[in-house]
Design a protein around this motif. Structure first.
Motif, PDB file in Angstrom:
ATOM      1  N   UNK A 138      -1.189  47.055  64.489  1.00 19.12           N
ATOM      2  CA  UNK A 138      -1.841  48.024  65.554  1.00 19.12           C
ATOM      3  C   UNK A 138      -1.745  49.171  65.538  1.00 19.12           C
ATOM      4  N   UNK A 139      -0.502  49.700  65.325  1.00 14.60           N
ATOM      5  CA  UNK A 139       0.025  50.957  65.270  1.00 14.60           C
ATOM      6  C   UNK A 139      -0.388  51.780  63.870  1.00 14.60           C
TER       7      UNK A 139
ATOM      8  N   UNK B 205      -3.727  55.651  61.019  1.00  8.14           N
ATOM      9  CA  UNK B 205      -4.555  56.109  60.016  1.00  8.14           C
ATOM     10  C   UNK B 205      -6.011  56.607  60.288  1.00  8.14           C
ATOM     11  N   UNK B 206      -6.563  56.225  61.311  1.00  7.67           N
ATOM     12  CA  UNK B 206      -7.687  56.684  61.951  1.00  7.67           C
ATOM     13  C   UNK B 206      -7.499  58.100  62.370  1.00  7.67           C
ATOM     14  N   UNK B 207      -6.360  58.388  62.985  1.00  5.24           N
ATOM     15  CA  UNK B 207      -5.795  59.865  63.415  1.00  5.24           C
ATOM     16  C   UNK B 207      -5.763  60.450  62.191  1.00  5.24           C
ATOM     17  N   UNK B 208      -5.205  59.931  61.090  1.00  2.00           N
ATOM     18  CA  UNK B 208      -4.834  60.801  59.802  1.00  2.00           C
ATOM     19  C   UNK B 208      -6.116  61.166  59.143  1.00  2.00           C
TER      20      UNK B 208
ATOM     21  N   UNK C 265      -2.922  50.217  55.896  1.00  8.20           N
ATOM     22  CA  UNK C 265      -3.429  51.498  55.712  1.00  8.20           C
ATOM     23  C   UNK C 265      -4.109  51.749  54.447  1.00  8.20           C
ATOM     24  N   UNK C 266      -3.862  51.131  53.160  1.00 10.55           N
ATOM     25  CA  UNK C 266      -4.358  51.604  51.946  1.00 10.55           C
ATOM     26  C   UNK C 266      -6.116  51.399  52.208  1.00 10.55           C
ATOM     27  N   UNK C 267      -6.363  50.118  52.725  1.00 13.71           N
ATOM     28  CA  UNK C 267      -7.767  49.750  52.745  1.00 13.71           C
ATOM     29  C   UNK C 267      -8.664  51.064  53.681  1.00 13.71           C
TER      30      UNK C 267
ATOM     31  N   UNK D  96     -14.877  55.630  62.385  1.00 11.47           N
ATOM     32  CA  UNK D  96     -13.611  54.879  63.016  1.00 11.47           C
ATOM     33  C   UNK D  96     -14.007  53.754  63.880  1.00 11.47           C
ATOM     34  N   UNK D  97     -15.175  53.555  64.214  1.00 15.46           N
ATOM     35  CA  UNK D  97     -15.855  52.462  64.881  1.00 15.46           C
ATOM     36  C   UNK D  97     -15.937  51.187  63.975  1.00 15.46           C
TER      37      UNK D  97
END
Length: 560
Positions: free
Chosen positions: A178-179, A184-187, A486-488, A508-509
Motif C-alpha cells: 500500500x505505502x 511511487x506515484x508521488x515519486x 515499486x519496480x513495475x 496514476x489512475x
C-alpha cells in the motif's frame, strides 16, 4: 469461565458446541480485524486485510476452527468475492478495449508482466519457494483474489493440501504494498517534473487516451456552405463521427430541440455532445465554436439525469425507444459505471445506466416515467443471476485444459471460473433480458462478506507458521515485496508518460488499477478535481484483475 474457554478454543463434546465455537471465533476475528483495519498510521490503513492479521494472531495462540468447515468458508467466501467483482466490472470490461482503452490496457499488461518477471527473478535469486514468492507478489499488489487463486491452484495440485507460506508472504508484503505504491506515484510526479496546473487543465479536456471514454459539450455556429440546408442525420453521415445535437437556435429566436431531420442554415447555433477526439473535426466541418452559455441557461429547456430502473428496458437500444418522437426530449449522453458515452442510436441500455435527458420540463417528467428513476426498485436484489452464475463459474473453473510447456493440466479454479462467468453475465446478460444489476451497496455487501470469510479462514489456517517464519528471516520478504511493488510501477510510469504521452492524472489512475490497489486510487483522486484517475482505473482494473488471478495460478502450476 469454562463456557468462554469452550467458545474460544473449542470442545469436542458436541457438534452444536463446535458450531457455536466456530461462529463466535469467526465473528470475533472479522469484527476485531475490521476495527484494526480502520486505524490509520501516516494516513495509511490495512483496510479489510486487518482480518487476516487478527486471524493469524488467534491461530498462533491456539484458537482455531474445524479444518473442513474452515476450508468451506474460505472457498465460499472467495467465490462470493470474485463473483461480485466480476458483476461490477463486466459491463465495462469489453468496452475498455476500444481504441483509447487498448492503449491503457497495454500499459496495465506491462505492469502485470513486470511484476511477474520481478517475482521470477527473485525466486531464482533468493532460492525461496514459488509458493512464498506468489504470496509476496499478491501482497505487494494488494491482490486478494490472486492469493485465493494461488491457494486454490496449490490445493488442486497437491490434493487438498494447503501452503501456509502463501498467506504468510501475502501478510508480510501487504502493508508496504500500500505505502510503496503511493510513494511511487508521488515519486513519478517529481521525476517527470509535472506542472500540476497544466496537467489539471489537460486532464479536464480529456486529450490523451481517455478521449474515447469521455464526452464534451460545445456550441457551434453554422458557417460552412457545404452543410447549408442539410439535416443533422445527413451531417452525421458526412462527418463519420458520433455526436448528438440537443438544441438549435435560429438567429433572433429562442433555442428549441433538434431532431434527426432538423436542417441547419448559416447563422444557426447548435449545442452538441461528442467525444473530445471528434471536436476539432466537427468544428471544422460545421463552422466555428462559440460560447454555449446562452443556450445552456435558456429556461425553456432543462437537462436532467435519469436512472434506468425498469427491467423491460434492459438490453433495448436508444433507437428502439423513440423518445424524441414520443416524448419530445433528446438523450445526449449515458453514464455507465462512471464513464460517459455518446448516446448513439445503437447503444444498448442497461439497468443502472444514467441517461441525460434534455427538453421542456413537462416532457422530461413524462420521459422519467419511461425510464423508472426509482431507487427503491433497484434496491430489490436479483438473486437468480448470482447463484446461477456461481454454479456456472464453479463448473467452468473445474474444467481442466492443457497449456503447452506446463506439465500439469490447468484449471481456472474457484477464483478464475466465477470471475470469468460474472464478467460475461454482467456484459451479455442484458442482451438476453437477464437483469444482472445490483446496487453498489448490495454489491459491496456481498463482496465484503465474501472477502471477510476468506481472509478469516486464511488467517486462522496460517497463524502457527507466521511468527516462526518471521523470526527465521521472513522479514526480508518485506524488501522483496517492495521490489515487486515499486519496480513495475516506476518503469511502466516512465514508459506511459514518454511513449504514450499520458496525462499524469490518467497515468496514476492506470497504475493504481493495474496494481488493483484501492488505497492508491484514493490517493490519486485526491490529487485532482478531474475524473481522470477514476476513469483510468476503471478502464484497466477488469483486465488487470483477471491477469493477476491467472498469473498467480500459472506460477504455482509451473514452479511449485
Amino acid at each position: 469461565m469454562e463456557l468462554i474457554e469452550q467458545l474460544l478454543f473449542g470442545s469436542s463434546s458436541s457438534g452444536g458446541g463446535e458450531v457455536a465455537h466456530s461462529v463466535v471465533l469467526l465473528a470475533l476475528v472479522i469484527t476485531i480485524g475490521i476495527i484494526l483495519g480502520k486505524i490509520k498510521i501516516l494516513g495509511v490503513s490495512l483496510g479489510v486485510t486487518g482480518i487476516l492479521f487478527v486471524g493469524i494472531a488467534f491461530s498462533y495462540f491456539g484458537m482455531k476452527i474445524d479444518e473442513h468447515l474452515m476450508h468451506f468458508l474460505k472457498e465460499f467466501g472467495l467465490i462470493l468475492f470474485v463473483y461480485s467483482i466480476g458483476l461490477q466490472v463486466g459491463p465495462g470490461f469489453f468496452s475498455s478495449f476500444r481504441k483509447g482503452g487498448i492503449t491503457l490496457n497495454k500499459l496495465a499488461v506491462l505492469v502485470v508482466a513486470l511484476g511477474v518477471a520481478t517475482t521470477v527473478v527473485l525466486y531464482y535469486a533468493t532460492g525461496l519457494s514459488m509458493t512464498t514468492m506468489v504470496g509476496v507478489m499478491s501482497g505487494a499488489v494488494t491482490n486478494t483474489p490472486g492469493l485465493g487463486a494461488a491457494q486454490q491452484a496449490f490445493s488442486d495440485l497437491h490434493v487438498g493440501s494447503d501452503a501456509p507460506d502463501i498467506a504468510t508472504g501475502y501478510a508480510v508484503a501487504y502493508p508496504l504494498g500500500v505505502v510503496g505504491a503511493i510513494l511511487t506515484l508521488l515519486s513519478l510526479r517529481y521525476l517527470l517534473r509535472i506542472d500540476v496546473q497544466r496537467e489539471e487543465e489537460a486532464a479536464g479536456l480529456g486529450t490523451d487516451a481517455l478521449k474515447d471514454f469521455t464526452t464534451r459539450r460545445l456550441s457551434v455556429e453554422i458557417s460552412n456552405p457545404a452543410v447549408e440546408g442539410k439535416s443533422i442525420v445527413a451531417i452525421r453521415d458526412l462527418a463519420l463521427r458520433d455526436f448528438v445535437v440537443s438544441r438549435i437556435c435560429h438567429p433572433g429566436k429562442t433555442p428549441e430541440l433538434a431532431a434527426a431531420a432538423t436542417t441547419v442554415h448559416g447563422g444557426d447555433r447548435i449545442l452538441l455532445v461528442t467525444a473530445p477526439k471528434d471536436v476539432e473535426a466537427l468544428v471544422a466541418l460545421l463552422g466555428r465554436e462559440v460560447d454555449s452559455e446562452p443556450m445552456v441557461l435558456d429556461k425553456t429547456m432543462i437537462s436532467r439525469r435519469i436512472l434506468i430502473t425498469k427491467p423491460e428496458l434492459n438490453g433495448k437500444t436508444l433507437a428502439e425507444l423513440r423518445v424524441r418522437s414520443t416524448y419530445g426530449v433528446t438523450i445526449t449522453r449515458i453514464n455507465r459505471l462512471g464513464i460517459d458515452l455518446v448516446a448513439s442510436g445503437d447503444l444498448q441500455l442497461q439497468i443502472g445506466d444514467q441517461v441525460t435527458v434534455v427538453g421542456p420540463e413537462l416532457s422530461v417528467t413524462h420521459a422519467e416515467r419511461l425510464f423508472g428513476n426509482s431507487l427503491k426498485r433497484l434496491n430489490h436484489p436479483n438473486l437468480i443471476p448470482i447463484f446461477i452464475g456461481i454454479a456456472l463459474g464453479v463448473l467452468l473453473g473445474s474444467i481442466s485444459f492443457w497449456i503447452p510447456g506446463i506439465p500439469q493440466p490447468v484449471k481456472l479454479g474457484l477464483a478464475g471460473g466465477p470471475l470469468i462467468v460474472a464478467i460475461l453475465i454482467g456484459r451479455y446478460g442484458p442482451r438476453y433480458k437477464l437483469v444482472t444489476y445490483t446496487t453498489m451497496s448490495a454489491n459491496l455487501m456481498l463482496r465484503e462478506v465474501g472477502i471477510s470469510l476468506f481472509l478469516a479462514g486464511v488467517g486462522l489456517g496460517a497463524g502457527e507458521e507466521f511468527v516462526p517464519t518471521l523470526l527465521a528471516g521472513g522479514y526480508v520478504w518485506i524488501a522483496y515485496g517492495a521490489a515487486i511493488t515499486i519496480i513495475p510501477l516506476l518503469l511502466a510510469g516512465l514508459f506511459g508518460r514518454f511513449y504514450y504521452k499520458l496525462n499524469y492524472y490518467t497515468l496514476i489512475g492506470v497504475l493504481s488499477g493495474a496494481s488493483t490497489n484501492p488505497p492508491a486510487l484514493a490517493y490519486s483522486t485526491e490529487q485532482t478535481a478531474t475524473d481522470a484517475p477514476s476513469v483510468g482505473y476503471a478502464m484497466v482494473y477488469p483486465l488487470s484483475m483477471f491477469l493477476r488471478v491467472l498469473a498467480a495460478q500459472l506460477l504455482i502450476l509451473i514452479f511449485a
